[in-house]
Design a protein around this motif. Structure first.
Motif, PDB file in Angstrom:
ATOM      1  N   GLU A 218      51.163  41.705  39.942  1.00 29.10           N
ATOM      2  CA  GLU A 218      52.501  41.372  40.423  1.00 29.10           C
ATOM      3  C   GLU A 218      52.394  41.015  41.900  1.00 29.10           C
ATOM      4  OE1 GLU A 218      56.561  43.334  39.352  1.00 29.10           O
ATOM      5  OE2 GLU A 218      55.673  44.444  41.022  1.00 29.10           O
ATOM      6  N   GLY A 219      52.970  39.907  42.277  1.00 22.74           N
ATOM      7  CA  GLY A 219      52.931  39.487  43.668  1.00 22.74           C
ATOM      8  C   GLY A 219      51.848  38.451  43.917  1.00 22.74           C
ATOM      9  N   ASN A 220      51.676  38.088  45.203  1.00 17.55           N
ATOM     10  CA  ASN A 220      50.734  37.016  45.536  1.00 17.55           C
ATOM     11  C   ASN A 220      49.727  37.408  46.618  1.00 17.55           C
ATOM     12  OD1 ASN A 220      52.434  37.061  47.697  1.00 17.55           O
ATOM     13  ND2 ASN A 220      52.975  34.895  47.625  1.00 17.55           N
ATOM     14  N   SER A 221      49.487  38.697  46.792  1.00 14.99           N
ATOM     15  CA  SER A 221      48.567  39.125  47.851  1.00 14.99           C
ATOM     16  C   SER A 221      47.103  38.840  47.534  1.00 14.99           C
ATOM     17  CB  SER A 221      48.739  40.618  48.150  1.00 14.99           C
ATOM     18  OG  SER A 221      48.247  41.404  47.089  1.00 14.99           O
ATOM     19  N   MET A 222      46.797  38.417  46.296  1.00 13.73           N
ATOM     20  CA  MET A 222      45.404  38.142  45.927  1.00 13.73           C
ATOM     21  C   MET A 222      45.206  36.689  45.488  1.00 13.73           C
ATOM     22  SD  MET A 222      43.872  40.950  46.570  1.00 13.73           S
ATOM     23  CE  MET A 222      42.303  40.916  45.727  1.00 13.73           C
ATOM     24  N   GLN A 223      46.134  35.822  45.850  1.00  9.44           N
ATOM     25  CA  GLN A 223      46.104  34.441  45.359  1.00  9.44           C
ATOM     26  C   GLN A 223      44.904  33.640  45.843  1.00  9.44           C
ATOM     27  OE1 GLN A 223      49.821  32.831  46.731  1.00  9.44           O
ATOM     28  NE2 GLN A 223      48.958  32.176  48.683  1.00  9.44           N
ATOM     29  N   ASP A 224      44.303  33.989  46.963  1.00 11.07           N
ATOM     30  CA  ASP A 224      43.180  33.202  47.468  1.00 11.07           C
ATOM     31  C   ASP A 224      41.899  33.388  46.660  1.00 11.07           C
ATOM     32  OD1 ASP A 224      44.925  32.235  49.327  1.00 11.07           O
ATOM     33  OD2 ASP A 224      43.957  33.157  51.070  1.00 11.07           O
ATOM     34  N   ILE A 225      41.860  34.360  45.737  1.00  6.96           N
ATOM     35  CA  ILE A 225      40.727  34.452  44.816  1.00  6.96           C
ATOM     36  C   ILE A 225      41.147  34.011  43.413  1.00  6.96           C
ATOM     37  CG2 ILE A 225      39.459  36.219  46.077  1.00  6.96           C
ATOM     38  CD1 ILE A 225      40.402  38.205  43.861  1.00  6.96           C
ATOM     39  N   GLY A 226      42.348  33.435  43.308  1.00  7.25           N
ATOM     40  CA  GLY A 226      42.810  32.922  42.020  1.00  7.25           C
ATOM     41  C   GLY A 226      43.500  33.941  41.146  1.00  7.25           C
ATOM     42  N   LEU A 227      43.957  35.048  41.734  1.00 10.04           N
ATOM     43  CA  LEU A 227      44.696  36.075  40.998  1.00 10.04           C
ATOM     44  C   LEU A 227      46.173  35.911  41.357  1.00 10.04           C
ATOM     45  CD1 LEU A 227      44.866  38.587  39.229  1.00 10.04           C
ATOM     46  CD2 LEU A 227      44.275  39.952  41.232  1.00 10.04           C
ATOM     47  N   TYR A 228      46.974  35.605  40.333  1.00 10.72           N
ATOM     48  CA  TYR A 228      48.375  35.278  40.560  1.00 10.72           C
ATOM     49  C   TYR A 228      49.310  36.234  39.843  1.00 10.72           C
ATOM     50  CZ  TYR A 228      46.314  30.962  42.230  1.00 10.72           C
ATOM     51  OH  TYR A 228      45.565  30.048  42.923  1.00 10.72           O
ATOM     52  N   ASP A 229      50.550  36.208  40.256  1.00  9.18           N
ATOM     53  CA  ASP A 229      51.609  37.007  39.660  1.00  9.18           C
ATOM     54  C   ASP A 229      51.626  36.789  38.144  1.00  9.18           C
ATOM     55  OD1 ASP A 229      54.053  38.690  40.127  1.00  9.18           O
ATOM     56  OD2 ASP A 229      55.020  36.965  39.194  1.00  9.18           O
ATOM     57  N   GLY A 230      51.571  37.874  37.381  1.00  4.56           N
ATOM     58  CA  GLY A 230      51.606  37.795  35.931  1.00  4.56           C
ATOM     59  C   GLY A 230      50.249  37.728  35.259  1.00  4.56           C
ATOM     60  N   ASP A 231      49.168  37.515  36.023  1.00  7.97           N
ATOM     61  CA  ASP A 231      47.837  37.472  35.422  1.00  7.97           C
ATOM     62  C   ASP A 231      47.480  38.822  34.814  1.00  7.97           C
ATOM     63  OD1 ASP A 231      47.560  34.855  36.194  1.00  7.97           O
ATOM     64  OD2 ASP A 231      46.052  35.239  37.739  1.00  7.97           O
ATOM     65  N   LEU A 232      46.655  38.791  33.796  1.00  7.44           N
ATOM     66  CA  LEU A 232      46.211  39.996  33.113  1.00  7.44           C
ATOM     67  C   LEU A 232      44.928  40.493  33.769  1.00  7.44           C
ATOM     68  CD1 LEU A 232      46.630  41.871  30.626  1.00  7.44           C
ATOM     69  CD2 LEU A 232      45.066  40.338  29.405  1.00  7.44           C
ATOM     70  N   LEU A 233      44.923  41.756  34.191  1.00 10.68           N
ATOM     71  CA  LEU A 233      43.740  42.367  34.794  1.00 10.68           C
ATOM     72  C   LEU A 233      43.036  43.218  33.753  1.00 10.68           C
ATOM     73  CD1 LEU A 233      45.401  43.667  38.078  1.00 10.68           C
ATOM     74  CD2 LEU A 233      44.146  41.553  37.758  1.00 10.68           C
ATOM     75  N   ILE A 234      41.721  43.131  33.715  1.00  7.60           N
ATOM     76  CA  ILE A 234      40.911  43.994  32.857  1.00  7.60           C
ATOM     77  C   ILE A 234      40.159  44.915  33.802  1.00  7.60           C
ATOM     78  CG2 ILE A 234      39.125  44.109  31.090  1.00  7.60           C
ATOM     79  CD1 ILE A 234      39.913  41.210  30.336  1.00  7.60           C
ATOM     80  N   VAL A 235      40.442  46.217  33.690  1.00  8.38           N
ATOM     81  CA  VAL A 235      39.972  47.201  34.658  1.00  8.38           C
ATOM     82  C   VAL A 235      39.091  48.228  33.959  1.00  8.38           C
ATOM     83  CG1 VAL A 235      40.706  48.917  36.358  1.00  8.38           C
ATOM     84  CG2 VAL A 235      42.116  46.890  35.953  1.00  8.38           C
ATOM     85  N   ASP A 236      37.948  48.534  34.577  1.00  8.01           N
ATOM     86  CA  ASP A 236      37.011  49.528  34.030  1.00  8.01           C
ATOM     87  C   ASP A 236      36.957  50.719  34.977  1.00  8.01           C
ATOM     88  OD1 ASP A 236      34.816  50.996  33.069  1.00  8.01           O
ATOM     89  OD2 ASP A 236      33.722  49.190  32.496  1.00  8.01           O
ATOM     90  N   ARG A 237      37.375  51.876  34.465  1.00 11.21           N
ATOM     91  CA  ARG A 237      37.376  53.099  35.273  1.00 11.21           C
ATOM     92  C   ARG A 237      36.003  53.731  35.377  1.00 11.21           C
ATOM     93  NH1 ARG A 237      42.457  56.809  35.422  1.00 11.21           N
ATOM     94  NH2 ARG A 237      40.939  57.698  36.810  1.00 11.21           N
ATOM     95  N   SER A 238      35.062  53.349  34.530  1.00 10.96           N
ATOM     96  CA  SER A 238      33.752  53.997  34.537  1.00 10.96           C
ATOM     97  C   SER A 238      32.822  53.460  35.625  1.00 10.96           C
ATOM     98  CB  SER A 238      33.073  53.854  33.169  1.00 10.96           C
ATOM     99  OG  SER A 238      32.656  52.526  32.953  1.00 10.96           O
TER     100      SER A 238
END
Length: 146
Positions: free
Chosen positions: A61-81
């Motif tokens: 959510e938001g646009n603070s990571m847009q310079d690496i191509g991560l935009y509002d609404g994109d799906l993140l796949i996160v690994d806690r391990s």
């Protein structure tokens, strides 16, 4: 900049969903004719999720990571391990809220760097910083959703 986290876990035993993986790579410069045959099949579950029990999905959510191509609404796949390393994109808890930022490990401690110059760098207290997981992939939809 900070948001409440709504986790989405991957299905426990999804059936394989094989799709063709073509031998030819697609150039980002000049067009090239594609081959008419597939080299192999690819199951996105196997390709995107290495540690099923410690992987979850969430939406950016938001646009603070847009310079690496991560935009509002994109799906993140996160690994806690995974152990967070310098340069990883992470989900971090700061001031009781969650944010996605690039982790920089400096001599004076960790820094959470947005990838948009309109946002400030966050220098959290190393004693209270919680890294919730490492973003291993994000899925960006290029076609406008209706």
């Amino acid at each position: 900049m900070f948001h409440t986290l709504r986790l989405i876990n991957p299905a426990q035993n999804p059936p394989p969903s094989f799709r063709p993986l073509f031998l030819e790579r697609v150039p980002c410069g000049f067009p090239s004719p594609c081959q008419d045959y597939a080299e192999q099949e690819l199951d996105l579950n196997e390709h995107l999720i290495a540690h099923r029990s410690s992987t979850f999905f969430l939406r950016a959510e938001g646009n603070s990571m847009q310079d690496i191509g991560l935009y509002d609404g994109d799906l993140l796949i996160v690994d806690r391990s995974l152990k967070p390393e310098h340069g990883d994109v992470v989900i971090a808890e700061v001031f009781g809220e969650f944010t996605v930022k690039r982790l920089l490990i400096k001599s004076h401690g960790p820094v959470l760097q947005p990838m948009n110059p309109a946002y400030p760098v966050i220098t959290p207290d190393p004693e209270t910083l919680q890294i919730f997981g490492v973003v291993i992939h994000f899925v960006h939809t290029t076609r406008r959703r209706n």
